[in-house]
Design an enzyme around this catalytic site. Sequence first.
Site, PDB file in Angstrom:
ATOM      1  N   ASP A  67       0.814  -1.212   0.000  1.00  0.00           N
ATOM      2  CA  ASP A  67       0.000   0.000   0.000  1.00  0.00           C
ATOM      3  C   ASP A  67       0.848   1.262   0.000  1.00  0.00           C
ATOM      4  O   ASP A  67       2.060   1.225   0.189  1.00  0.00           O
ATOM      5  CB  ASP A  67      -0.969  -0.001   1.194  1.00  0.00           C
ATOM      6  CG  ASP A  67      -0.316  -0.505   2.481  1.00  0.00           C
ATOM      7  OD1 ASP A  67       0.927  -0.509   2.553  1.00  0.00           O
ATOM      8  OD2 ASP A  67      -1.039  -0.896   3.403  1.00  0.00           O
ATOM      9  N   HIS A 138      -7.273  -4.484   9.948  1.00  0.00           N
ATOM     10  CA  HIS A 138      -6.969  -4.399   8.504  1.00  0.00           C
ATOM     11  C   HIS A 138      -5.683  -5.124   8.132  1.00  0.00           C
ATOM     12  O   HIS A 138      -4.768  -5.250   8.926  1.00  0.00           O
ATOM     13  CB  HIS A 138      -6.937  -2.938   8.017  1.00  0.00           C
ATOM     14  CG  HIS A 138      -5.814  -2.099   8.538  1.00  0.00           C
ATOM     15  ND1 HIS A 138      -5.981  -0.799   8.939  1.00  0.00           N
ATOM     16  CD2 HIS A 138      -4.495  -2.351   8.716  1.00  0.00           C
ATOM     17  CE1 HIS A 138      -4.822  -0.290   9.314  1.00  0.00           C
ATOM     18  NE2 HIS A 138      -3.902  -1.220   9.203  1.00  0.00           N
TER      19      HIS A 138
HETATM   20  C1  F6R Z   1       1.464  -1.433   6.019  1.00  0.00           C
HETATM   21  C2  F6R Z   1       0.185  -2.119   6.106  1.00  0.00           C
HETATM   22  C3  F6R Z   1      -0.639  -2.059   7.332  1.00  0.00           C
HETATM   23  C4  F6R Z   1       0.160  -2.307   8.609  1.00  0.00           C
HETATM   24  C5  F6R Z   1      -0.736  -2.202   9.839  1.00  0.00           C
HETATM   25  C6  F6R Z   1       0.035  -2.382  11.124  1.00  0.00           C
HETATM   26  O1  F6R Z   1       2.059  -1.625   4.749  1.00  0.00           O
HETATM   27  O2  F6R Z   1      -0.214  -2.717   5.151  1.00  0.00           O
HETATM   28  O3  F6R Z   1      -1.679  -2.998   7.227  1.00  0.00           O
HETATM   29  O4  F6R Z   1       0.741  -3.569   8.534  1.00  0.00           O
HETATM   30  O5  F6R Z   1      -1.364  -0.963   9.857  1.00  0.00           O
HETATM   31  O6  F6R Z   1       0.901  -1.308  11.279  1.00  0.00           O
HETATM   32  P1  F6R Z   1       2.024  -1.326  12.408  1.00  0.00           P
HETATM   33  O7  F6R Z   1       2.959  -2.425  12.042  1.00  0.00           O
HETATM   34  O8  F6R Z   1       2.684   0.020  12.315  1.00  0.00           O
HETATM   35  O9  F6R Z   1       1.343  -1.573  13.697  1.00  0.00           O
END
Ligand code: F6R
Length: 264
Positions: A67, A138
């Site tokens: 993304d 998500h």
């Molecule tokens: C990032 C992505 C998101 C993150 C998720 C968790 O490329 O696709 O789905 O993996 O928001 O984010 P963190 O790891 O910062 O808690």
Amino acid sequence: MRVIIEKNYEFMSKRAAEIIAEQIREKPDSVLGLATGFTPLGTYKELIGMYKKEGLDFSRVTTFNLDEYYPIPSTHPQSYHYYMQKEFFKHININLDHTYILDGLVKDVKAFCRWYEEEIRKAGGIDLQLLGIGRDGHIGFNEPGSSLGSRTRIKTLDAATIKDNARFFGKKEDVPKYAITMGVGTIMDAKRCLLLASGSDKSKVLTKAIEGPITAQVTASILQMHKDLIVIADEKASRDLKNKDYYQHIEKLTEELKTLTIEE
Ligand code: F6R
């Protein structure tokens, strides 16, 4: 679904890096799906260490990122383009022409998303997709209510996601309200998925995702249907799992099976 519980973030990251490294050793021209955010930082660090110390070779690897915010220039320090260069690509021997990241300033979003899907297909599909999980469940930026069959497209970000990401942008008002993301269906097409979860603020959502009902309200829950999913959680993130003892039992026996010899 295989669930591995590691004692902390560092061990989770080492284990994830080992799985990715094995994938690359077995298939040097692997196609990897990559994530950003806090969770995979340790994994990238470990992989960089493997490149430097053991010569893990990324020269034939192709990558597709999940993304990118929209709108955002690739030079913005919070863009995922910037993140990938800074945290991973510039430290390894990857061919940058083989790294695909969604364009945060593209004008014709629909045509661009179709092109991205086509490039994944032309590369032979994603061999291993690395994933984190948002506090709203998500994967990618497929927020609650996203179609579980969705493809790469533009999405409006959930208020909770905007709030979570304000820590990177300084203030909430500066967080882009949209993102271009691979769809849930795009992610599910990957041959293998590797979901990482670390920290107590992920424990409830991880439990919903892997032990709750499959629902578009927690898009990560569709991964229960994936034919080859590995989940690696640290102690804190696995705190609320109802079947934690069971997963640990299975892992122990799986390790033992590797050393089992059948007498003639
Ligand atoms: C990032 C992505 C998101 C993150 C998720 C968790 O490329 O696709 O789905 O993996 O928001 O984010 P963190 O790891 O910062 O808690």
